[in-house]
Scaffold this active site. Structure first.
Site, PDB file in Angstrom:
ATOM      1  N   TYR A   3       0.802  -1.217   0.000  1.00 41.39           N
ATOM      2  CA  TYR A   3       0.000   0.000   0.000  1.00 41.39           C
ATOM      3  C   TYR A   3       0.838   1.272   0.000  1.00 41.39           C
ATOM      4  O   TYR A   3       0.311   2.357  -0.187  1.00 41.39           O
ATOM      5  CB  TYR A   3      -0.972  -0.006   1.184  1.00 41.39           C
ATOM      6  N   GLU A  86      -8.023  -6.421  10.861  1.00 37.66           N
ATOM      7  CA  GLU A  86      -8.353  -7.368   9.797  1.00 37.66           C
ATOM      8  C   GLU A  86      -7.115  -8.008   9.183  1.00 37.66           C
ATOM      9  O   GLU A  86      -7.055  -9.223   9.002  1.00 37.66           O
ATOM     10  CB  GLU A  86      -9.154  -6.660   8.696  1.00 37.66           C
TER      11      GLU A  86
END
EC number: 5.6.2.2
Length: 212
Positions: A3, A86
Site C-alpha cells: 500500500y 483485519e
C-alpha cells in the site's frame, strides 16, 4: 509495503512473488527481510493466561504477537477495549509502532485470532477509513486504489436500497466514494507518516467511539 506503492506492484500477489525471489537470491528466509506473511492469528497487549501445558503466557511482552492457542485458562486482563485488526500486515505495523504501549491498557488481535478464540464482547464498533477521511486527512492520490467495476456497481446498488433513506451518513459516504472514484485502506495512512495510524488516527477514532 504494497500500500506504500500500490501502483508499482499491481497487486499483492506480484509483491509476494518479488519478495520470495529476493529472499531466494540472497539465500535468507523471508523473515530475515522483515517482510512477514500472515501469522494465522496473533494477539498482543494487556492479556495473561495459562496454556494447555500450564505455561504462563504474557502478551504484554511480545514484538511480533502471540499465536492464539487452542485452549487457555485463567485469563487476566485490565484492558479497556479489544482492537480487532483485519490484516496481519497492519497488526505487525501496529506492534512496530508500539500501539500496545500508546493505547494501554488494550488488547490487539487479528481478525482470524478473534474469530477462533471465541472472545465475548458487549459491542463492536468499526474504526476503518471512511471515504470522507481521504480528503479530510489529505491522503495522497498515489496511496489510493481505483474503484473497480464491482465497487461502483456495489455502491450504486447500496444507494438504491430503501433503508438507505434512513441512514443519511451511510448514503453520504457511499456517494463520496463514487464521486472520488478512489478507495483507501488503513495502510495508505503510512503515506502521511509511518506512525500516523498509531499516534493520531487510532487514538482519535477510539476517543470518538467512546472506547476509552
Amino acid at each position: 509495503m504494497y500500500y506504500q506503492a500500490s501502483g508499482d506492484f499491481g497487486n499483492q500477489h506480484t509483491l509476494d512473488g518479488l519478495v520470495d525471489n529476493i529472499s531466494c537470491m540472497l539465500g535468507v528466509p523471508r523473515w530475515h527481510l522483515h517482510v512477514l506473511a500472515s501469522s494465522k492469528g496473533c494477539m498482543a497487549g494487556d492479556l495473561r493466561f495459562q496454556d494447555v501445558d500450564n505455561n504462563f503466557v504474557d502478551c504484554r511482552h511480545t514484538q511480533m504477537g502471540i499465536l492464539v492457542p487452542n485452549h487457555v485458562n485463567d485469563l487476566v486482563t485490565s484492558a479497556n477495549f479489544i482492537l480487532v485488526v483485519e490484516k496481519d500486515a497492519t497488526f505487525q505495523k501496529l506492534l512496530e509502532t508500539r500501539v500496545c504501549e500508546k493505547l494501554d491498557p488494550c488488547i490487539v488481535i487479528t481478525a482470524l485470532a478473534f474469530e477462533t478464540s471465541n472472545l465475548a464482547v458487549p459491542c463492536m464498533k468499526w474504526l476503518g477509513l471512511l471515504p470522507s477521511d481521504i480528503e479530510r486527512l489529505g491522503i495522497p492520490a498515489t496511496a489510493l486504489l481505483p474503484l473497480t467495476k464491482a465497487d461502483r456497481d456495489k455502491g450504486r446498488d447500496l444507494l438504491s436500497r430503501p433503508y438507505m433513506t434512513c441512514l443519511p451518513h451511510w448514503r453520504e459516504q457511499v456517494e463520496c466514494m463514487l464521486q472520488l472514484e478512489r478507495k483507501a485502506e488503513l495502510q495508505s495512512l503510512d503515506s502521511i507518516s509511518p506512525s500516523f495510524l498509531t499516534d493520531v488516527y487510532l487514538p482519535s477514532k477510539i476517543r470518538c467511539a467512546g472506547c476509552t
